[in-house]
Design an enzyme around this catalytic site. Structure first.
Site, short mmCIF file in Angstrom:
data_model
loop_
_atom_site.label_atom_id
_atom_site.label_comp_id
_atom_site.label_asym_id
_atom_site.label_seq_id
_atom_site.Cartn_x
_atom_site.Cartn_y
_atom_site.Cartn_z
N ASP A 51 6.53 1.00 10.53
CA ASP A 51 6.57 -0.23 9.70
C ASP A 51 8.01 -0.46 9.22
O ASP A 51 8.50 -1.59 9.23
CB ASP A 51 5.67 -0.09 8.46
CG ASP A 51 4.20 0.11 8.79
OD1 ASP A 51 3.42 -0.82 8.57
OD2 ASP A 51 3.84 1.19 9.28
N ASP A 120 0.85 -4.55 12.02
CA ASP A 120 -0.42 -4.97 11.44
C ASP A 120 -1.49 -4.00 11.95
O ASP A 120 -1.59 -3.78 13.16
CB ASP A 120 -0.73 -6.40 11.88
CG ASP A 120 -2.03 -6.93 11.31
OD1 ASP A 120 -2.25 -6.78 10.10
OD2 ASP A 120 -2.82 -7.49 12.09
N THR A 122 -1.84 -0.79 10.19
CA THR A 122 -1.18 0.51 9.98
C THR A 122 -2.20 1.63 9.82
O THR A 122 -2.03 2.72 10.36
CB THR A 122 -0.27 0.44 8.72
OG1 THR A 122 0.69 -0.58 8.95
CG2 THR A 122 0.45 1.76 8.48
N GLY A 220 -6.74 -4.95 11.65
CA GLY A 220 -5.67 -5.89 11.97
C GLY A 220 -6.10 -7.34 12.04
O GLY A 220 -7.13 -7.67 12.64
P1 AMP Z 1 -8.03 -5.44 8.08
O1 AMP Z 1 -8.92 -6.44 8.72
O2 AMP Z 1 -8.73 -4.60 7.06
O3 AMP Z 1 -7.29 -4.63 9.08
O4 AMP Z 1 -6.96 -6.28 7.24
C1 AMP Z 1 -6.09 -7.21 7.85
C2 AMP Z 1 -4.74 -7.14 7.17
O5 AMP Z 1 -4.87 -7.36 5.77
C3 AMP Z 1 -4.07 -5.78 7.32
O6 AMP Z 1 -2.67 -5.98 7.38
C4 AMP Z 1 -4.39 -5.08 6.04
O7 AMP Z 1 -3.42 -4.15 5.70
C5 AMP Z 1 -4.43 -6.23 5.03
N1 AMP Z 1 -5.41 -5.94 3.98
C6 AMP Z 1 -6.67 -6.38 3.90
N2 AMP Z 1 -7.30 -5.91 2.79
C7 AMP Z 1 -6.41 -5.13 2.16
C8 AMP Z 1 -6.42 -4.37 0.97
N3 AMP Z 1 -7.52 -4.30 0.20
N4 AMP Z 1 -5.30 -3.69 0.63
C9 AMP Z 1 -4.19 -3.77 1.40
N5 AMP Z 1 -4.11 -4.48 2.55
C10 AMP Z 1 -5.19 -5.15 2.93
MG MG Z 2 -0.98 -6.66 8.29
MG MG Z 3 1.81 -4.41 8.16
#
Ligand code: AMP
Ligand code: MG
Ligand code: MG
Length: 309
Positions: A51, A120, A122, A220
């Site tokens: 990152d 995206d 991580t 992601g």
């Molecule tokens: P995900 O579908 O959970 O992979 O989320 C999509 C993007 O939104 C990723 O970049 C995640 O890091 C971010 N994201 C979603 N919810 C959260 C959360 N509660 N805390 C931090 N990042 C989040």
């Molecule tokens: Mg992201």
């Molecule tokens: Mg990111």
């Protein structure tokens, strides 16, 4: 007429080359086995060496070529000189050859805002779910996501060690989206894709209200939009704050350039001016087709819980 391509096309041609370089960095760091994981706000909000280095690579490379563009990256990094070997100055010729849509041909560098998610997915990267990972570079003009690049560093990794890894998708409103084969889900099946690591009761309630034939839980935002445009899912539903502008800008532009739609849970578009709030507080609803059906199924309790900005 000037022979130099419009700023938007030059910026996109650079963003494409920088995203490919970024994908290489993401793969190289995984190969070393030392991810340098740091918790940001908690165990579900991580940052790795990839990152950090990728953000330096993208932001410094683009700033050098386009000093007047506003570039906003996800990671909060100390400002110091970036190593020269992280700078990419190439441009993807195919984009330079394209005609810029008339409405963007006169846009000036200082009117563009670039939203960068260096990595995206991580959490999934640290867990070895490598095809969930993407690098996102989105371009906004007048508050609207108008162009984007998505690099998927580990595309094809499931084919085994001899497979050639990685691909880059890109799109511009009025030009189209490229680097993949556009497909729709067969037979009108409702396949909802949603978060795997940031779920809660409201997310589950909303997903169920769509009466899906199938639910896919993957990491992601970039990855989920790829599923929509490749016919693997029909709706992306995320009824929680957490997703930020750098998560949605590039994916939204690529989706919109092929006729899809991404909004908050009320059907209201997100705005990408340089001074907007980073958090997409009212969730994410995205489809390639049939947006109105999914929007009509969002429960009142979800709308009450997630207020539009
Ligand atoms: P995900 O579908 O959970 O992979 O989320 C999509 C993007 O939104 C990723 O970049 C995640 O890091 C971010 N994201 C979603 N919810 C959260 C959360 N509660 N805390 C931090 N990042 C989040
Ligand atoms: Mg992201
Ligand atoms: Mg990111």
């Amino acid at each position: 007429m000037s022979s130099s391509p419009a700023v938007l096309m030059r910026l996109m041609a650079s963003a494409f080359a920088v995203a490919e370089r970024a994908g290489g960095i993401v793969r190289d760091i995984m190969k070393t086995g030392d991810l340098g994981i740091v918790e940001k706000t908690g165990a579900n909000d991580l940052q790795t060496k990839a990152d950090r280095l990728v953000q330096q690579c993208i932001c410094s490379s683009l700033t050098r070529m386009f000093p007047k563009v506003t570039i906003i990256g996800e990671e909060d990094l100390p400002s110091h000189d970036v190593e020269e070997n992280l700078i990419e100055s190439g441009q993807f010729e195919e984009i330079l050859q394209r005609v810029c849509p008339g409405e963007y041909s006169g846009v000036r560098e200082e009117e563009l805002v670039v939203w960068v998610d260096p990595l995206d997915g991580t959490k999934e990267y640290t867990e070895g779910l490598l095809d969930h990972v993407t690098v996102l570079i989105g371009i906004a003009y007048d508050g609207k996501a108008i162009a984007g690049v998505i690099n998927q560093p580990f595309h094809n990794y499931e084919l085994g060690p001899s497979a050639s890894l990685g691909r880059t998708l890109w799109g511009i409103l009025g030009v189209g989206s490229f680097g993949f084969e556009l497909r729709e889900v067969a037979d009108g099946r409702r396949i909802v894709t949603t978060t795997r690591s940031h779920s809660n009761q409201l997310v589950t309630e909303c997903v169920n209200a769509m009466e899906p034939h199938q639910v896919i839980r993957v990491g992601g935002a970039g990855n989920k939009i790829i599923q929509l445009i490749e016919g693997k899912a029909s709706a992306y539903v995320f009824t929680s704050p957490g997703c930020k502008k750098w998560d949605t800008c590039a994916p939204e532009a690529i989706l919109h350039a092929v006729g899809g739609k991404l909004t908050d849970m009320h059907g209201k578009p997100y705005r990408y001016h340089k001074d907007v709030k980073h958090m997409n507080s009212a969730g994410v609803l995205a489809t390639l087709r049939d947006f109105e059906f999914y929007a009509s199924r969002v429960p009142e309790a979800v709308k009450q819980a997630l207020k539009s900005d």
